[in-house]
Enzyme design. Sequence first.
Site, PDB file in Angstrom:
ATOM      1  N   CYS A 224       0.841  -1.203   0.000  1.00 36.00           N
ATOM      2  CA  CYS A 224       0.000   0.000   0.000  1.00 36.00           C
ATOM      3  C   CYS A 224       0.878   1.256   0.000  1.00 36.00           C
ATOM      4  CB  CYS A 224      -0.910  -0.026   1.228  1.00 36.00           C
ATOM      5  SG  CYS A 224      -1.931   1.448   1.412  1.00 36.00           S
TER       6      CYS A 224
ATOM      7  N   CYS B   3       0.139   3.647   2.939  1.00 36.80           N
ATOM      8  CA  CYS B   3       0.660   3.128   4.209  1.00 36.80           C
ATOM      9  C   CYS B   3       2.157   3.410   4.334  1.00 36.80           C
ATOM     10  CB  CYS B   3       0.401   1.625   4.309  1.00 36.80           C
ATOM     11  SG  CYS B   3      -1.353   1.166   4.216  1.00 36.80           S
TER      12      CYS B   3
END
Length: 349
Positions: free
Chosen positions: A64, A67
Site C-alpha cells: 500500500c 501506508c
Amino acid sequence: MAGGRCGPQLTALLAAWIAAVAATAGPEEAALPPEQSRVQPMTASNWTLVMEGEWMLKFYAPWCPSCQQTDSEWEAFAKNGEILQISVGKVDVIQEPGLSGRFFVTTLPAFFHAKDGIFRRYRGPGIFEDLQNYILEKKWQSVEPLTGWKSPASLTMSGMAGLFSISGKIWHLHNYFTVTLGIPAWCSYVFFVIATLVFGLFMGLVLVVISECFYVPLPRHLSERSEQNRRSEEAHRAEQLQDAEEEKDDSNEEENKDSLVDDEEEKEDLGDEDEAEEEEEEDNLAAGVDEERSEANDQGPPGEDGVTREEVEPEEAEEGISEQPCPADTEVVEDSLRQRKSQHADKGL
C-alpha cells in the site's frame, strides 16, 4: 644515512598502527545494533493487550503506497508514546487477516484508538502533529465508540475474524498452487469446489453421529407402552369422530322427518281447501239447476189483456226449452267434478 633509514621505518610503523586501530574499531562499530522501533507488531495471539490501557493501532499492507507514506510519521509518534502515555501498535493485514476481519477493516491505512477496551475509529490524517493533538486534546471523546456487535471483542466480530482468517489461508493456498506449483487457476477453483462439497458432507455425517450419540432410545417395555397408548388414543379419536358423524346423521334425519311432516300437513290443508271449494261449486251448480227447474214449473195462467192460452203456450214452451238445462251440459259438469275429486285424492295419497 641513519636518518634516511629511520624515516621509512617510522612511516611503516605509523601505517601499521593506524591499520590495527581501524581493525579493532571496525567490529565494534559493526556490532552496534540499529535503532529499535517503538511500534509493537500486533498478531492474533497478543491483540488482547489493547484491551488494557490506551493504544493507537495502524492497519497497513506492504504493497500500500499510502501506508508507506505514513510509516515515518507513525514511528515518530511511537517515539513520543512514553511522553503521551500511550502504546502504539501496527497490524499487517496480509499476515493477520483475522485481525482485519475483527476490526472490519475495508480501507488502508486504517487507524483505531483503544481506551480500556473501548474502541474508536480515527479518521484523520496519519501525520505526527494530528495524532499528537488527537491524544493531548482528547479529541477521541467526541467520536462515537464501536459498541455492541461492532466491538472487536464481541462474539459477532470473533466469528468475522474466523471467516477472514479462513479466507486468508485459502488465498495463500491458491497462490501456492498457481505461483509456486504453476497449476492453472481453473484447476485451483475446481479443487476448492470439490473440497467444499466434501467438507459439507463430512460435517453432515458428524452431525448425524452426534445426534445418534445423544439420542437415548427408550426401553422395550416403555416403547410398547407408548405404542399401546398411541393406539388407544387413535381408537378413542376414531370413536369420537364416529359418534360425531352419527349425531350429525341423526340430526339430519330428524330435520328430514320434520320437513316431511310439514309437507304432508301442508298437502292436507291444501286438499281440505280444494274439497271445500269443490263442495261449494257443487252446491252452487245444484242450486242453479233447482232454480231453473222451479222457474220452468212455476209458469202462471194467461194474462188479463185478452191474450188466449193457445197464443201464449207456444211462446212459453219455446222460452222453457231455451232456459231448461241440457242433459249433456250437466253430464260434463259432473265429469269435471269427478276428475277434480280423483286428482285431489291422488294428491292426498
